[in-house]
Design a protein around this motif. Structure first.
Motif, short mmCIF file in Angstrom:
data_model
loop_
_atom_site.label_atom_id
_atom_site.label_comp_id
_atom_site.label_asym_id
_atom_site.label_seq_id
_atom_site.Cartn_x
_atom_site.Cartn_y
_atom_site.Cartn_z
N THR A 144 6.67 8.18 28.61
CA THR A 144 8.00 8.73 28.85
C THR A 144 8.06 9.47 30.18
OG1 THR A 144 8.26 9.01 26.46
CG2 THR A 144 9.83 10.17 27.87
N THR A 184 10.60 8.30 33.24
CA THR A 184 11.55 9.28 33.76
C THR A 184 11.29 9.57 35.24
OG1 THR A 184 11.62 10.29 31.56
CG2 THR A 184 12.53 11.57 33.38
N GLY A 230 14.26 7.98 30.16
CA GLY A 230 13.45 8.72 29.20
C GLY A 230 13.78 8.37 27.77
N TRP A 276 9.41 13.90 29.03
CA TRP A 276 10.64 13.89 29.81
C TRP A 276 10.75 15.14 30.67
CZ3 TRP A 276 15.68 16.40 29.29
CH2 TRP A 276 16.69 15.76 30.00
#
Length: 226
Positions: free
Chosen positions: A133, A137, A170, A192
């Motif tokens: 993630t 992101t 994300g 994130w």
């Protein structure tokens, strides 16, 4: 708009907004890290979200697996190379540097945090924060930041674009991680926020180093002409 600001990967119009956002994101990372340090079970919020998301069936499982692959070393390398190539074709070398440096910094930070926090999932695998993630992101932010400057967007529109890109990337990768049982939802949130905290600082550093190199080159050119 000056030539220097036009080249910047961290647009001046966004610096006042992204600073507090990055600080808040860093705080969330720390708070969650302390809360789930050395833990090996989902929290109450994790359990509720997992009950709704975990165990997706085809064709959504294939979508989750494909998304997850983009965060694996092979898939991530492909994305980085493609993005860097696009930046160079558009003559945005700073953006290319941000993509590489940003991805490396975020993944490195996530890896370090995993060892420090010690949260585990499935047979002792370190889980907090989610590196997949964080990477997804970070890549979205590394593209959105210079795009905002290139499009000449103002503070509100630019911030909205950057945060929307981060949220979409994300959320997509985070959904895949939770659906496949690779991470707890709070791991995803930590990943994130890790990217939100690291990428603005990395972009500022890229601009600062690039500006200094330009200034030194200009000074050297002036010295030669004297």
């Amino acid at each position: 708009m000056t030539g220097r600001s036009a080249r910047a990967v961290l647009p001046p119009s966004l610096r006042g907004w992204l600073g507090p956002v990055a600080a808040l994101a860093a705080l969330v990372v720390v708070v969650l890290g302390v809360r789930y340090a050395d833990d090996s079970k989902p929290g109450a919020v994790d359990a509720r979200i997992e009950a709704a998301v975990y165990g997706v069936r085809p064709p959504w499982r294939q979508v989750a697996l494909a998304t997850d692959f983009l965060g694996e070393p092979g898939g991530a390398a492909m994305l980085v190379v493609a993005t860097v190539t696009g930046c160079l074709l558009l003559r945005r070398p700073r953006a290319a540097v941000l993509v590489v440096a940003g991805a490396a910094m975020v993944v490195g930070t996530a890896t370090l945090l995993k060892s420090l926090v010690g949260r585990t999932i499935h047979d002792g695998n370190l889980s907090y924060p989610s590196g997949h993630t964080a990477f997804a992101t970070a890549l979205a932010l590394a593209v959105a930041l210079p795009a905002t400057g290139r499009l000449g967007l103002g503070r509100t529109a630019g911030t909205s674009l950057v945060l929307a890109a981060a949220l979409v990337a994300g959320a997509a990768m985070g959904w895949a991680q939770v659906a496949l049982g690779a991470h707890y939802p709070t791991d995803v949130l930590g990943g994130w926020c890790t990217a939100l905290a690291v990428i603005p600082a990395t972009a500022w550093l890229v601009d600062r180093v690039a500006d200094r190199l330009i200034d030194r080159t200009a000074d050297a050119g002036q010295a030669e002409r004297r």
